[in-house]
Design a protein around this motif. Structure first.
Motif, PDB file in Angstrom:
ATOM      1  N   CYS A  13      -2.030  15.505   2.683  1.00  0.00           N
ATOM      2  CA  CYS A  13      -1.419  16.025   3.771  1.00  0.00           C
ATOM      3  C   CYS A  13      -1.456  17.505   4.322  1.00  0.00           C
ATOM      4  N   SER A  14      -2.269  18.113   3.584  1.00  0.00           N
ATOM      5  CA  SER A  14      -2.647  19.643   3.890  1.00  0.00           C
ATOM      6  C   SER A  14      -3.840  19.709   4.914  1.00  0.00           C
ATOM      7  N   ARG A  15      -4.345  18.309   4.872  1.00  0.00           N
ATOM      8  CA  ARG A  15      -5.717  18.368   5.728  1.00  0.00           C
ATOM      9  C   ARG A  15      -5.375  17.858   7.211  1.00  0.00           C
ATOM     10  N   VAL A  16      -6.390  18.049   8.026  1.00  0.00           N
ATOM     11  CA  VAL A  16      -6.375  17.355   9.229  1.00  0.00           C
ATOM     12  C   VAL A  16      -7.505  16.582   9.256  1.00  0.00           C
ATOM     13  N   PHE A  17      -7.161  15.325  10.030  1.00  0.00           N
ATOM     14  CA  PHE A  17      -8.358  14.329  10.232  1.00  0.00           C
ATOM     15  C   PHE A  17      -9.148  14.473  11.570  1.00  0.00           C
ATOM     16  N   MET A  18     -10.216  14.435  11.615  1.00  0.00           N
ATOM     17  CA  MET A  18     -10.894  14.016  12.839  1.00  0.00           C
ATOM     18  C   MET A  18     -11.553  12.919  13.180  1.00  0.00           C
ATOM     19  N   SER A  33       2.331  13.113   7.608  1.00  0.00           N
ATOM     20  CA  SER A  33       3.606  14.103   7.588  1.00  0.00           C
ATOM     21  C   SER A  33       4.690  13.128   7.043  1.00  0.00           C
ATOM     22  N   SER A  34       5.557  13.787   6.351  1.00  0.00           N
ATOM     23  CA  SER A  34       6.762  12.748   5.923  1.00  0.00           C
ATOM     24  C   SER A  34       7.688  12.646   7.092  1.00  0.00           C
ATOM     25  N   LYS A  35       7.664  13.396   8.125  1.00  0.00           N
ATOM     26  CA  LYS A  35       8.547  13.032   9.423  1.00  0.00           C
ATOM     27  C   LYS A  35       7.915  12.481  10.377  1.00  0.00           C
ATOM     28  N   PRO A  36       8.400  11.850  11.364  1.00  0.00           N
ATOM     29  CA  PRO A  36       7.587  11.130  12.327  1.00  0.00           C
ATOM     30  C   PRO A  36       7.415  12.229  13.541  1.00  0.00           C
ATOM     31  N   SER A 146      -1.210   4.604   4.574  1.00  0.00           N
ATOM     32  CA  SER A 146      -0.742   4.423   2.944  1.00  0.00           C
ATOM     33  C   SER A 146      -2.321   4.336   2.366  1.00  0.00           C
ATOM     34  N   ALA A 147      -2.373   4.673   1.204  1.00  0.00           N
ATOM     35  CA  ALA A 147      -3.760   4.823   0.319  1.00  0.00           C
ATOM     36  C   ALA A 147      -3.819   3.285  -0.269  1.00  0.00           C
ATOM     37  N   VAL A 148      -5.023   2.828  -0.215  1.00  0.00           N
ATOM     38  CA  VAL A 148      -5.356   1.705  -1.126  1.00  0.00           C
ATOM     39  C   VAL A 148      -5.672   2.254  -2.585  1.00  0.00           C
ATOM     40  N   LYS A 158       4.111   5.932   1.851  1.00  0.00           N
ATOM     41  CA  LYS A 158       3.507   5.996   2.949  1.00  0.00           C
ATOM     42  C   LYS A 158       3.950   7.031   3.858  1.00  0.00           C
ATOM     43  N   TYR A 159       2.996   7.610   4.704  1.00  0.00           N
ATOM     44  CA  TYR A 159       3.309   8.949   5.511  1.00  0.00           C
ATOM     45  C   TYR A 159       3.034   8.568   7.143  1.00  0.00           C
TER      46      TYR A 159
END
Ligand SMILES: Nc1nc2c(ncn2[C@@H]2O[C@H](COP(=O)(O)OP(=O)(O)OP(=O)(O)O)[C@@H](O)[C@H]2O)c(=O)[nH]1
Ligand SMILES: Nc1ncnc2c1ncn2[C@@H]1O[C@H](COP(=O)(O)OP(=O)(O)O)[C@@H](O)[C@H]1O
Length: 426
Positions: A13-18, A33-36, A146-148, A158-159
């Motif tokens: 969660c601390s990372r950004v995905f590109m 994030s835990s919030k939408p 979610s992570a497999v 889920k996030y």
């Protein structure tokens, strides 16, 4: 290291995905994030429809990690069904060096979610530490990740996927130091030392480096000029360097040096970390040869550190040319322990003329050279990277005239800088 600190989804969660949809458009950035988020419409282009996955190969060992990433790319590309897009993806800490983890994003638009089967098969026999995320679209338009994972609890967690701002520095430039470009011989040397168990040729290369370093004459007494000729393939480097050797009674060297020629094909097939360490060590062997030869004659070098850095940076920095770091960035700095040439000339010809010469020359090309032809963007990035390197910077020479004219132009440049006599006047 990557795998230990990322065993649980929460740590991502601390990372950004590109994810880069293609080389020409801006990538899409998102985080977990835990919030939408009320504003996630921009994610639609990426998460629009179908089954979605991110796959990352995580290993503590950087050599194994580099090789796993390459194997993962080949396996995914070979096994994915038509209609499934395989995109480059990355997870990183914004503007934090060496935080980049490269992976892949799969958009499976086929109804049978056959990509899911391909990923599950990978999960079973894949490279060490495969980390797979799945993305699903909720009725309310939110996307969940979610992570497999093996642990059921992890699987349930889920996030929300929320848009993230573009970082200051393009993430692909974060890991360049000591992953794509080396600035100390010992850093490149360490990479090949870590390869010795899995790549036997590494030992022979390291022995050659040590042998050359022992023979190197580090004396800084007066040296003859050292002139490096750089440029994309088929710009006329080989033709010019041979003529300069005759005209100046110079010693002609090249990088990688002849003693590494027999290993080249093998290392060209390795992932960037290993391949670039090989070319970096080639420059240090060439530097030892320059040190010896320039004590008694001028030296002409066909490619040197500019080629190594330019090809490595242009390969590592994905997306648009503007993503290359600006002039003055530390990634363009000459290695402090590598012999500096007196003059670096960058031969430049139009793409059309270069292609004409390439076809005329008829030699086979390295995979990377083939890329230069297919991928104009890559070629522009190599050219731009050459010109951003400083201390010494390249002097651009128009190499489109005849070989004789280019030779006279370059001799004039060298003579005006060093009043070097040509062979016939000595
Ligand atoms: N020499 C050199 N080549 C590199 C390096 N990194 C990648 N390459 C690749 O190797 C190709 C050229 O290899 P060379 O040994 O210079 O072959 P060449 O026939 O002398 O090259 P050209 O004459 O320019 O075609 C480049 O076009 C790149 O694709 C590097 O550090 N040094
Ligand atoms: N100035 C020039 N004008 C026209 N053709 C050239 C010139 N220099 C080299 N060539 C031809 O172009 C091809 C590539 O030249 P080469 O010296 O091998 O380039 P590089 O070493 O940069 O790949 C060769 O067939 C060579 O004869």
């Amino acid at each position: 290291m990557a795998s230990r600190s990322l065993s649980r989804l929460a740590q991502w969660c601390s990372r950004v995905f590109m994810v880069e949809i293609n080389q020409k458009t801006e990538p899409i950035y998102f985080s977990l994030s835990s919030k939408p988020s009320a504003h996630n419409t921009e994610l639609g282009a990426l998460f629009g429809n179908g089954k979605l996955f991110s796959v990352y190969a995580l290993c503590d060992d950087r050599i194994q990690s580099a090789r796993s990433h390459a194997q993962l790319k080949n396996t995914l590309a070979e096994n994915l069904p038509p209609g499934c897009e395989l995109l480059d993806s990355a997870a990183f800490l914004p503007d934090i060096k060496s935080s980049l983890i490269k992976g892949f994003f799969l958009q499976d638009n086929s109804a049978l979610s056959s990509a899911e089967r391909a990923v599950t098969q990978l999960q079973e026999k894949g490279p060490v530490g495969l980390c797979v995320f799945t993305y699903t679209r909720e009725e309310n338009g939110q996307y969940l990740c979610s992570a497999v994972a093996e642990e059921p609890a992890e699987r349930e967690r889920k996030y929300y996927v929320i848009p993230a701002p573009a970082p200051q520095r393009h993430p692909s430039a974060l890991n360049i130091r000591n992953s794509d470009v080396f600035y100390q011989m010992e850093d490149a040397y360490k990479v090949l030392q870590e390869c010795c168990d899995i790549i036997p040729e590494s030992k022979a290369v390291l022995e050659l480096v040590t042998e050359q370093q022992l023979q190197s004459n580090n004396s800084h007494d007066k040296r003859f000029p050292v002139v490096v000729i750089e440029g994309l393939d088929a710009t006329g480097k080989t033709t010019l360097t041979c003529s300069l050797q005759k005209a100046l009674g110079a010693v002609l060297l090249k990088s990688p040096p002849h003693c590494l020629a027999r290993f080249r094909q093998h290392f060209d097939a390795e992932p960037p970390l290993i391949r670039r360490a090989f070319y970096a060590l080639g420059n240090y062997i060439t530097a030892a040869q320059i040190a010896r030869e320039s004590s008694h004659a001028p030296v002409i070098v066909d490619r040197y550190w500019h080629s190594t850095a330019a090809y490595a940076i242009a390969t590592a920095v994905s997306g648009r040319e503007e993503n290359l770091p600006a002039v003055g960035s530390e990634i363009y700095e000459w290695p402090s322990d590598l012999l500096r040439p007196s003059l670096v000339l960058l031969l430049s010809v139009s793409p059309e003329e270069r292609l004409r010469r390439l076809t005329h020359r008829g030699l086979d090309k390295t995979e990377e050279e083939s890329q230069l032809e297919i991928n104009h963007l890559f070629r522009h990035k190599v050219d731009e990277a050459y010109k951003k390197i400083q201390n010494p910077a390249c002097i651009v020479v128009d190499a489109s005239p005849s070989p004789e004219h280019v030779l006279q132009q370059v001799l004039y440049l060298i003579r005006s800088k060093y009043n070097l006599q040509t062979q016939d006047h000595q």
